[in-house]
Design an enzyme around this catalytic site. Structure first.
Site, PDB file in Angstrom:
ATOM      1  N   CYS A 126      47.412 -16.964  52.214  1.00  0.00           N
ATOM      2  CA  CYS A 126      48.597 -16.382  52.851  1.00  0.00           C
ATOM      3  C   CYS A 126      49.837 -17.242  52.569  1.00  0.00           C
ATOM      4  O   CYS A 126      49.779 -18.471  52.578  1.00  0.00           O
ATOM      5  CB  CYS A 126      48.364 -16.270  54.353  1.00  0.00           C
ATOM      6  SG  CYS A 126      49.748 -15.506  55.209  1.00  0.00           S
ATOM      7  N   CYS A 143      46.806 -22.304  61.154  1.00  0.00           N
ATOM      8  CA  CYS A 143      45.982 -21.325  60.435  1.00  0.00           C
ATOM      9  C   CYS A 143      45.353 -21.875  59.154  1.00  0.00           C
ATOM     10  O   CYS A 143      46.056 -22.312  58.235  1.00  0.00           O
ATOM     11  CB  CYS A 143      46.823 -20.096  60.114  1.00  0.00           C
ATOM     12  SG  CYS A 143      45.833 -18.828  59.290  1.00  0.00           S
ATOM     13  N   CYS A 179      38.140  -4.587  65.136  1.00  0.00           N
ATOM     14  CA  CYS A 179      39.456  -5.110  64.774  1.00  0.00           C
ATOM     15  C   CYS A 179      39.414  -5.599  63.326  1.00  0.00           C
ATOM     16  O   CYS A 179      38.461  -6.266  62.921  1.00  0.00           O
ATOM     17  CB  CYS A 179      39.820  -6.284  65.670  1.00  0.00           C
ATOM     18  SG  CYS A 179      39.639  -5.927  67.418  1.00  0.00           S
TER      19      CYS A 179
HETATM   20  S1  SF4 Z   1      48.249 -16.636  60.992  1.00  0.00           S
HETATM   21 FE1  SF4 Z   1      47.482 -17.284  58.964  1.00  0.00          FE
HETATM   22  S2  SF4 Z   1      47.078 -15.362  57.917  1.00  0.00           S
HETATM   23 FE2  SF4 Z   1      48.401 -14.857  59.652  1.00  0.00          FE
HETATM   24  S3  SF4 Z   1      50.484 -14.948  58.859  1.00  0.00           S
HETATM   25 FE3  SF4 Z   1      50.031 -17.010  59.666  1.00  0.00          FE
HETATM   26  S4  SF4 Z   1      49.249 -18.153  57.885  1.00  0.00           S
HETATM   27 FE4  SF4 Z   1      49.143 -15.975  57.370  1.00  0.00          FE
END
Ligand code: SF4
Length: 338
Positions: free
Chosen positions: A78, A85, A122
């Site tokens: 991402c 994350c 989900c």
């Molecule tokens: S939580 Fe993780 S997957 Fe979701 S937008 Fe943030 S970095 Fe990306």
């Protein structure tokens, strides 16, 4: 004052807090001021749980807990920088990137979840937001999962105008988009998007008549005031979310928040209780972090008003307690699946 609850503001926040909450609420035109929610969080534990449990029983099956299963339809890589994350491409966490799953793979997982007792499915994707081709792929998946008779939820990031309407047409029941934390603390956790981006997507979701699933994470190193600020943001959405996941930070090596001092679990329980009191009709979901919690803390979360858990499979990239131990805990507590 929450509309439609039949309660006065004194009953909602002042009955066991010597009026501190209700007085603070009157300082502001918001239905819930941060000060009022902090007053709740400051209550003696038993008083707070009593208030939460009283409201919980008024609006929900006191011993019913919904079982949800969460699948990652696209993992890792991402572009965002959410400090908690492991799927952010910029952190080295060992999460392997995985291309988007096919419709067949997702439907097979949904069927398995249904057979294990889950009623809600989900689907999460790690990206800033979906491209049009992703929306087309996801709408096919959502329609197929919906045909299995399951409640559907998707978390796909920032939506552009019109995308929520396409998801709605495919049969999406809920869209998850968390506010993560209070606006004042948000910049410490994420810099690649603004708080307002989150609110704009929530508005898109509401306008498309999709139920809103929106919560946050605690244990990020935030203050109690920031936790109150998160709950105030959620409770003051008009209407407040139908579904409120409260996550306890799972610290993953390689992410900037790895090594953050652990939040006392009672503070997590308090946050659940504040969510229940301020959003009495919502499903309050005990989400990430449950695996690390002793059963006694999970039981306190249910007592504080949590009435949904993620069950079986994996919670995106971090593990979830085994299905069998969940069922054993339900048995011990006399809980039943909704
Ligand atoms: S939580 Fe993780 S997957 Fe979701 S937008 Fe943030 S970095 Fe990306």
């Amino acid at each position: 004052m929450e509309s439609g609850t039949g309660l006065t503001s004194e009953q909602q926040c002042g009955c066991a807090c010597s009026g501190a909450g209700s007085a603070a609420q009157q300082e502001s035109s918001l239905r819930w001021s941060i000060a009022a929610i902090e007053s709740l969080l400051d209550l003696p534990f038993a008083d707070l749980i009593f208030q939460a449990q009283t409201l919980h029983r008024q609006y929900h099956d006191a011993n019913g807990v919904q079982l949800s299963t969460l699948i990652s339809v696209k993992t890792g890589g991402c572009s965002e920088d959410c400090a908690y994350c492991p799927q952010a491409a910029r952190y080295h966490t060992g999460v392997e990137n995985q291309a988007i799953l096919s419709r067949e793979e997702v439907v097979a997982a949904a069927l398995q979840a249904k057979e294990s007792g889950a009623t809600r499915f989900c689907m999460g994707a790690a990206w800033r937001g979906p491209k049009q081709r992703d929306i087309e792929h996801m709408t096919g998946i959502i329609s197929a999962v919906k045909e299995l008779g399951m409640e559907t939820c998707a978390t796909l990031g920032i939506l552009k105008p019109g995308q929520a309407a396409q998801l709605k047409q495919a049969g999406l029941d809920y869209y998850n988009h968390n506010l993560d934390t209070a606006p004042e603390f948000y910049g410490e956790i994420i810099t690649t998007r603004e708080y307002q981006d989150r609110l704009d997507t929530l508005e898109e979701v509401r306008s498309a008549n999709i139920n809103v699933c929106c919560g946050g994470i605690v244990g990020l190193g935030e203050s109690r005031t920031a936790r109150a600020g998160l709950i105030a943001q959620l409770a003051n959405l008009d209407p407040y979310p139908e579904s409120v996941p409260i996550n306890y930070l799972v610290q993953v090596e390689g992410t900037p928040l790895h090594g953050t001092p652990e939040l006392d679990p009672f503070e997590f329980v308090r946050t659940i209780a504040a969510a229940r009191i301020t959003m009495p009709k919502a499903m309050v979901r005990l989400s990430a972090g449950r695996r690390q919690m002793p059963e006694a803390i999970q039981a306190l979360c249910f007592l504080a008003g949590a009435n949904s858990i993620f069950y079986g499979d994996k919670l995106l990239t971090t593990g979830n307690p085994e299905t069998e131990s969940d069922l054993a805990l339900f048995e011990k507590l006399g809980l039943h699946a909704l």
